[in-house]
Design a protein around this motif. Structure first.
Motif, PDB file in Angstrom:
ATOM      1  N   UNK A 366       0.833  -1.212   0.000  1.00  0.00           N
ATOM      2  CA  UNK A 366       0.000   0.000   0.000  1.00  0.00           C
ATOM      3  C   UNK A 366       0.856   1.245   0.000  1.00  0.00           C
ATOM      4  N   UNK A 367       1.885   1.221   0.855  1.00  0.00           N
ATOM      5  CA  UNK A 367       2.759   2.401   0.914  1.00  0.00           C
ATOM      6  C   UNK A 367       3.414   2.653  -0.435  1.00  0.00           C
ATOM      7  N   UNK A 368       3.900   1.577  -1.025  1.00  0.00           N
ATOM      8  CA  UNK A 368       4.566   1.710  -2.315  1.00  0.00           C
ATOM      9  C   UNK A 368       3.598   2.243  -3.363  1.00  0.00           C
ATOM     10  N   UNK A 369       2.392   1.697  -3.325  1.00  0.00           N
ATOM     11  CA  UNK A 369       1.372   2.126  -4.283  1.00  0.00           C
ATOM     12  C   UNK A 369       1.164   3.628  -4.188  1.00  0.00           C
ATOM     13  N   UNK A 370       1.015   4.073  -2.949  1.00  0.00           N
ATOM     14  CA  UNK A 370       0.794   5.497  -2.713  1.00  0.00           C
ATOM     15  C   UNK A 370       1.956   6.321  -3.225  1.00  0.00           C
ATOM     16  N   UNK A 371       3.170   5.887  -2.835  1.00  0.00           N
ATOM     17  CA  UNK A 371       4.352   6.666  -3.192  1.00  0.00           C
ATOM     18  C   UNK A 371       4.519   6.732  -4.709  1.00  0.00           C
ATOM     19  N   UNK A 372       4.370   5.579  -5.364  1.00  0.00           N
ATOM     20  CA  UNK A 372       4.572   5.571  -6.813  1.00  0.00           C
ATOM     21  C   UNK A 372       3.479   6.366  -7.514  1.00  0.00           C
ATOM     22  N   UNK A 373       2.285   6.288  -6.965  1.00  0.00           N
ATOM     23  CA  UNK A 373       1.204   7.060  -7.575  1.00  0.00           C
ATOM     24  C   UNK A 373       1.538   8.544  -7.586  1.00  0.00           C
ATOM     25  N   UNK A 374       2.002   9.001  -6.432  1.00  0.00           N
ATOM     26  CA  UNK A 374       2.342  10.421  -6.340  1.00  0.00           C
ATOM     27  C   UNK A 374       3.441  10.796  -7.313  1.00  0.00           C
ATOM     28  N   UNK A 375       4.476   9.969  -7.286  1.00  0.00           N
ATOM     29  CA  UNK A 375       5.636  10.287  -8.115  1.00  0.00           C
ATOM     30  C   UNK A 375       5.289  10.254  -9.594  1.00  0.00           C
ATOM     31  N   UNK A 376       4.500   9.258  -9.921  1.00  0.00           N
ATOM     32  CA  UNK A 376       4.116   9.123 -11.331  1.00  0.00           C
ATOM     33  C   UNK A 376       3.317  10.345 -11.775  1.00  0.00           C
ATOM     34  N   UNK A 377       2.429  10.772 -10.916  1.00  0.00           N
ATOM     35  CA  UNK A 377       1.600  11.945 -11.254  1.00  0.00           C
ATOM     36  C   UNK A 377       2.486  13.168 -11.413  1.00  0.00           C
ATOM     37  N   UNK A 378       3.437  13.318 -10.463  1.00  0.00           N
ATOM     38  CA  UNK A 378       4.333  14.478 -10.536  1.00  0.00           C
ATOM     39  C   UNK A 378       5.158  14.428 -11.816  1.00  0.00           C
ATOM     40  N   UNK A 379       5.596  13.220 -12.135  1.00  0.00           N
ATOM     41  CA  UNK A 379       6.427  13.077 -13.332  1.00  0.00           C
ATOM     42  C   UNK A 379       5.643  13.427 -14.584  1.00  0.00           C
ATOM     43  N   UNK A 380       4.473  12.855 -14.667  1.00  0.00           N
ATOM     44  CA  UNK A 380       3.659  13.110 -15.833  1.00  0.00           C
ATOM     45  C   UNK A 380       3.377  14.601 -15.970  1.00  0.00           C
ATOM     46  N   UNK A 381       3.148  15.228 -14.839  1.00  0.00           N
ATOM     47  CA  UNK A 381       2.873  16.662 -14.873  1.00  0.00           C
ATOM     48  C   UNK A 381       4.080  17.421 -15.403  1.00  0.00           C
ATOM     49  N   UNK A 382       5.251  16.945 -14.988  1.00  0.00           N
ATOM     50  CA  UNK A 382       6.463  17.648 -15.398  1.00  0.00           C
ATOM     51  C   UNK A 382       6.767  17.442 -16.866  1.00  0.00           C
ATOM     52  N   UNK A 383       6.830  16.174 -17.213  1.00  0.00           N
ATOM     53  CA  UNK A 383       7.207  15.863 -18.593  1.00  0.00           C
ATOM     54  C   UNK A 383       6.047  16.113 -19.537  1.00  0.00           C
ATOM     55  N   UNK A 384       4.885  15.687 -19.078  1.00  0.00           N
ATOM     56  CA  UNK A 384       3.665  15.953 -19.851  1.00  0.00           C
ATOM     57  C   UNK A 384       3.690  15.287 -21.210  1.00  0.00           C
ATOM     58  N   UNK A 385       3.135  15.912 -22.141  1.00  0.00           N
ATOM     59  CA  UNK A 385       3.067  15.327 -23.466  1.00  0.00           C
ATOM     60  C   UNK A 385       4.313  15.626 -24.268  1.00  0.00           C
ATOM     61  N   UNK A 386       5.311  16.303 -23.677  1.00  0.00           N
ATOM     62  CA  UNK A 386       6.488  16.671 -24.468  1.00  0.00           C
ATOM     63  C   UNK A 386       7.284  15.416 -24.785  1.00  0.00           C
ATOM     64  N   UNK A 387       7.138  14.958 -25.988  1.00  0.00           N
ATOM     65  CA  UNK A 387       7.984  13.861 -26.429  1.00  0.00           C
ATOM     66  C   UNK A 387       9.374  14.416 -26.631  1.00  0.00           C
TER      67      UNK A 387
ATOM     68  N   UNK B 299      14.299   7.079 -10.002  1.00  0.00           N
ATOM     69  CA  UNK B 299      13.629   6.871  -8.721  1.00  0.00           C
ATOM     70  C   UNK B 299      12.238   6.302  -8.950  1.00  0.00           C
ATOM     71  N   UNK B 300      11.561   6.904  -9.900  1.00  0.00           N
ATOM     72  CA  UNK B 300      10.204   6.447 -10.204  1.00  0.00           C
ATOM     73  C   UNK B 300      10.190   5.003 -10.668  1.00  0.00           C
ATOM     74  N   UNK B 301      11.112   4.689 -11.575  1.00  0.00           N
ATOM     75  CA  UNK B 301      11.178   3.314 -12.076  1.00  0.00           C
ATOM     76  C   UNK B 301      11.465   2.331 -10.955  1.00  0.00           C
ATOM     77  N   UNK B 302      12.387   2.733 -10.088  1.00  0.00           N
ATOM     78  CA  UNK B 302      12.739   1.842  -8.980  1.00  0.00           C
ATOM     79  C   UNK B 302      11.523   1.583  -8.096  1.00  0.00           C
TER      80      UNK B 302
END
Lengths: 491, 432
Positions: A366-387, B299-302
């Motif tokens: 559960x903790x991992x799920x939460x943490x990765x969810x947050x990080x993934x969201x932050x990442x997507x927000x940062x990188x966004x659609x910029x290929x 970090x995210x991948x890990x």
């Protein structure tokens, strides 16, 4: 037929002599080993099953239960053997279907014995279990203590609901007992150290250099007798002494009286015999003497060790023979694998441990799920659609590979069975002041280091659990408004 | 008040822990008793001959040539008088059968002889020099014992002498110990011969020959056996064993290998370790502050990888649970299943090993022992913490509203190990 026989014979003859010897050696190296004849007949499923059931029972029953279990009826022994084998993963079902009165199945039992022998160094393990501990033994790890012997019946049963203060009190008692234990242990170490220091130079074995408590106690009071001996040297065994010790002559009456029973039957004990150690005691009293018993146990162990060495040298012959025994069995029909009559109850503790482990993993997930969810969201927000183009994707692949490798290494860390390099089990303590590298022997400093790292791990685990509880309770307490919770000062 | 089943489980768990502790304490106390006794002055009944060896050196001047027979005669005589003395004591016992008080004195007297004889044997082996000097003793001893010897039938003397000589001739001469024993046995109140303490004379002890031989053979055989083992893994025997096991498996007609309880436990242990390792890594990743996008992505991948692994471990645990749960439980008249091997890994289990453990100072030994106990205690604490968490947290959360006393008690148990308590204050806005 005759020609074939002639061809076969020389090979058989070469093996024929070796096999009985090897089986005899095996039988001598095991406690309560049956005669080689029983082995031979078992191949043809001749009815010698009770001896084999008893042997297996002796091999499989936990050591601590030796005294009580020796008197178990054959049926009970049969049941225990079946359940023990099953819990070790014995593949054949025929065993479970054997009759409970223990009258049949000697071939299957022979197979079971060989299965156990093939899986691990059984004679050595048994000899080590029954080893006469002459030295001051100290276990270098705690696995013996940590693996508590299954569900024990508590003699204090809580009847009905109990106040939480009772639980607090029990915890306090536990802490107090540990403190007492540690204090006593420190004292024992000081005394041990002194004894080792004072008896320096006495031991014939150069490696050891000094006597242990058990050896010193034997010198102080060779008779010992029922008063018990120190250092775990031993409960007295049965006094039925082997024929080899009996001189076979009726001892002549001498003017000397036995120092214990005052009979006039003190005879000259043959030189070199074990009885020689007690010249002023009559034979029966000498046999009861503690020092003598110790010697006898040592001698018995030496016999077992020699037999085990002989077994190791020649065991290939045995395995070839066992292949023929297996061949002589009727093939087991797969359909027969329906309902095994007896299955062991896997210790409840095992299931409990599994539950706890599952709970921990779920929490982690559960903790991992939460943490990765947050990080993934932050990442997507940062990188966004910029290929980011080809540079980006190749960099991504490289990163992915690197992370995969790291994680694989991580998996390996726990999936790999820990190598046998880590010592454990009781070791004999020897005081040795010189700093020369021990080479084959363990140094206290290494063990201390290993223990310290274990301690650190456990402390970290405990703190983490306590932290979790704190968070949880804070959350619950938050439901109560209008209160101030003052935590105790952290010392 | 806690509910009944919860109480029962908690009390059982804690009581088990207390019992384990008590058992250790008992063993420790027994060892302490023995060690303390060894370091005190050894009682006369068990005193060793080193003092007999030392004593004669001071008494050489007592040697009166006129009454001294030859050395061989002296030995015979000494053994004879010893036998006579025992006969006298035995007579005393039989004549005073009813008097319990005598029996202990006979025993102690007899004990004095036999341990003296045996225990002194070791120290006599090197002590040949002492035997000449100790011959001074027989003169004294003989004079003292002629009186009680009168009643003894004369015809037994010669045979006793011969017999005694044959019996002891094989070993080193031992008149010394017997002499001392006469002192002890005859004088009802021991004259307190020089007491033996380990501190002063410990280095003079020596183990009996028979024992030494057996012990050295024992260590030699163990060394051979343990060195023979590793070789096994590379030769035909190992191949034969593997083949046999495979045949057993296929002959049984079962699809796959049966999971033994031991293997299940081992795997659960591994998965628990996996959990803690994963958690450690997670913490590392979360606490690391990424400086640029590569690090952030890594970090995210890990983290995602860790999550996947955790899921796999959980899945495996569920498989194990299913495998265990589906096996029907059958009644067995004698309940206990065999003990699963401990979690320490390694096939051999916690058996004795011929490898020695060398320590160099008392301090080191104490540290070692204290750490061992501390590790055991911590492991027990962690286990208890998990059990308490499992039992008490649901209780607190299920109560609506949570009782203050319970909260406080649970907090102290779970978060402070029962050592400290928190304070709860009413925040009353009315006062101010």
């Amino acid at each position: 037929m005759g020609r074939r026989r002639r061809l076969v014979d020389p090979a058989a003859e070469a093996g024929a002599g070796a096999l009985p010897k090897v089986i005899a050696a095996l039988s001598r190296s095991l406690p309560a080993g049956p005669s080689p004849e029983i082995f031979r007949r078992a191949k043809f499923d001749r009815p010698e099953a009770p001896a084999l059931w008893q042997l297996l029972f002796r091999l499989l029953s936990p050591r601590s239960a030796d005294g009580a279990s020796a008197s178990l009826a054959l049926e009970a022994q049969v049941c225990l053997v079946k359940s023990a084998l099953r819990s070790q993963g014995y593949p054949r079902l025929v065993l479970a279907q054997l009759p409970e009165d223990g009258s049949r199945g000697s071939r299957e039992l022979l197979l079971a014995l060989s299965w156990l022998l093939a899986r691990g160094p059984l004679p050595e393990q048994l000899l080590a279990q029954a080893h006469v501990q002459l030295g001051d033994e100290i276990p270098v790890c705690e696995c013996e203590a940590l693996a508590s012997p299954g569900p024990r019946v508590p003699h204090v049963e809580a009847e009905g609901p109990v106040d939480i203060r009772c639980v607090q009190w029990l915890m306090g008692r536990l802490r107090f007992r540990w403190r007492c234990l540690i204090a006593s242990q420190q004292e024992q170490c000081t005394l041990l150290s002194k004894i080792h220091l004072y008896t320096r130079g006495c031991h014939s074995d150069q490696r050891l250099g000094h006597l242990s408590v058990a050896e010193t106690e034997m010198l102080r009071d060779p008779e010992g007798g029922q008063q018990g001996c120190g250092g775990g040297v031993g409960q007295s065994l049965d006094l039925a002494y082997p024929k080899s010790l009996h001189s076979g002559q009726v001892p002549e009456a001498s003017g000397m009286m036995c120092g214990w029973c005052a009979c006039g039957w003190v005879s000259a004990h043959p030189p070199g015999s074990l009885l020689e150690m007690q010249p002023s005691l009559c034979t029966s009293c000498a046999l009861g003497c503690f020092a003598f018993q110790l010697l006898r146990r040592l001698e018995r162990e030496n016999t077992g060790l020699e037999a085990a060495l002989e077994w190791r040298r020649g065991e290939l012959v045995f395995w070839r023979w066992m292949d023929t025994v297996l061949g002589a069995c009727p093939p087991e029909a797969p359909a027969a694998a329906t309902q095994p009559t007896f299955l062991p109850r896997i210790a409840e503790r095992g299931l409990g441990r599994l539950e706890l482990a599952a709970r921990e993993l779920r929490a982690l997930q559960e903790e991992l799920c939460e943490a990765t969810g947050r990080r993934r969201a932050a990442w997507e927000a940062r990188v966004g659609g910029q290929g980011r183009g080809p540079q980006w994707s190749s960099a991504r692949q490289a990163l992915q590979k690197a992370v995969e490798q790291e994680l694989a290494a991580l998996r390996w860390a726990w999936e790999q069975d820990r190598g046998p390099a880590r010592p454990h089990g009781p070791h004999r303590l020897v005081r040795c002041e010189d700093e020369a590298p021990g080479g084959q022997h363990l140094r206290a400093a290494e063990v201390i280091q290993a223990l310290r790292s274990q301690e650190a791990c456990l402390e970290a685990a405990l703190r983490r659990l306590q932290g979790q509880c704190r968070q949880e309770l804070a959350r619950l307490a938050g439901a109560l408004p209008g209160l101030i919770w003052i935590l105790p000062p952290r010392c | 008040m806690l509910p009944a089943d919860c109480s029962r489980r908690l009390v059982a768990e804690l009581q088990g822990a207390l019992d384990a502790c008590a058992e250790r304490q008992l063993q420790l106390e027994q060892s302490l008793r023995v060690s303390r006794r060894l370091l005190r002055t050894w009682e006369p009944a068990g005193t060793l001959a080193p003092e007999a060896r030392l004593e004669p050196e001071t008494k050489e001047e007592d040697h009166s040539p006129a009454c001294t027979p030859g050395p061989q005669d002296l030995k015979e005589l000494e053994l004879l008088t010893q036998a006579l003395k025992k006969a006298v004591l035995a007579r005393k016992v039989t004549s005073k059968a009813g008097e319990r008080a005598k029996a202990p004195s006979l025993k102690s007297g007899s004990f004095a002889t036999s341990p003296g004889m045996t225990a002194s044997t070791p120290s006599w082996a090197p002590g040949q020099a002492g035997s000449c000097a100790s011959e001074a003793k027989p003169t004294r001893g003989i004079r003292q014992t002629t009186v009680p010897a009168k009643g003894h039938p004369e015809r037994r003397l010669p045979s006793a002498g011969n017999r005694a000589r044959v019996g002891v001739g094989a070993r080193a001469t031992r008149p010394g110990p017997g002499l001392r024993d006469q002192h002890v046995a005859l004088s009802a109140a021991p004259e307190a011969p020089e007491s033996f303490t380990l501190k002063e004379k410990g280095s003079l002890l020596q183990l009996p020959t028979a024992f030494r031989k057996a012990a050295s053979q024992n260590s030699r055989l163990w060394a051979q056996l343990t060195s023979a083992q590793p070789r096994d893994s590379t030769n035909a025997t190992a191949a034969a064993k593997t083949y046999f096991l495979q045949q057993m498996q296929t002959a049984s007609g079962r699809p796959g290998p049966v999971l033994s309880a031991a293997e299940v436990e081992a795997e659960v242990g591994r998965l628990q370790e996996a959990c803690s390792l994963l958690r450690l890594h997670m913490k590392e990743e979360l606490s690391a502050a990424p400086t640029d996008w590569t690090q952030e992505y890594r970090c995210l991948l890990t983290l995602e990888g860790l999550q996947a692994i955790a899921g796999q471990c959980l899945h495996r645990l569920q498989e194990l649970h299913a495998a265990l749960a589906e096996q029907p439980v059958a009644p067995c008249p004698v309940g206990r299943p065999s003990r699963a091997p401990p979690p320490c890994g390694g096939g051999a289990g916690p058996f004795w090993s011929p490898q020695l453990l060398l320590y160099s100072s008392t301090q080191e030994l104490q540290t070692l022992a204290a750490l061992r106990l501390r590790v055991a205690m911590l492991d027990q604490q962690v286990h208890l913490e998990k059990v308490l968490m499992a039992e008490l947290l649901p209780l607190v959360s299920s109560q609506e509203p949570p009782s203050l006393a319970l909260c406080r008690a649970v907090h102290s148990l779970l978060c402070e190990g029962g050592e400290r308590f928190l304070t709860v204050l009413h925040d009353d806005p009315a006062d101010s």
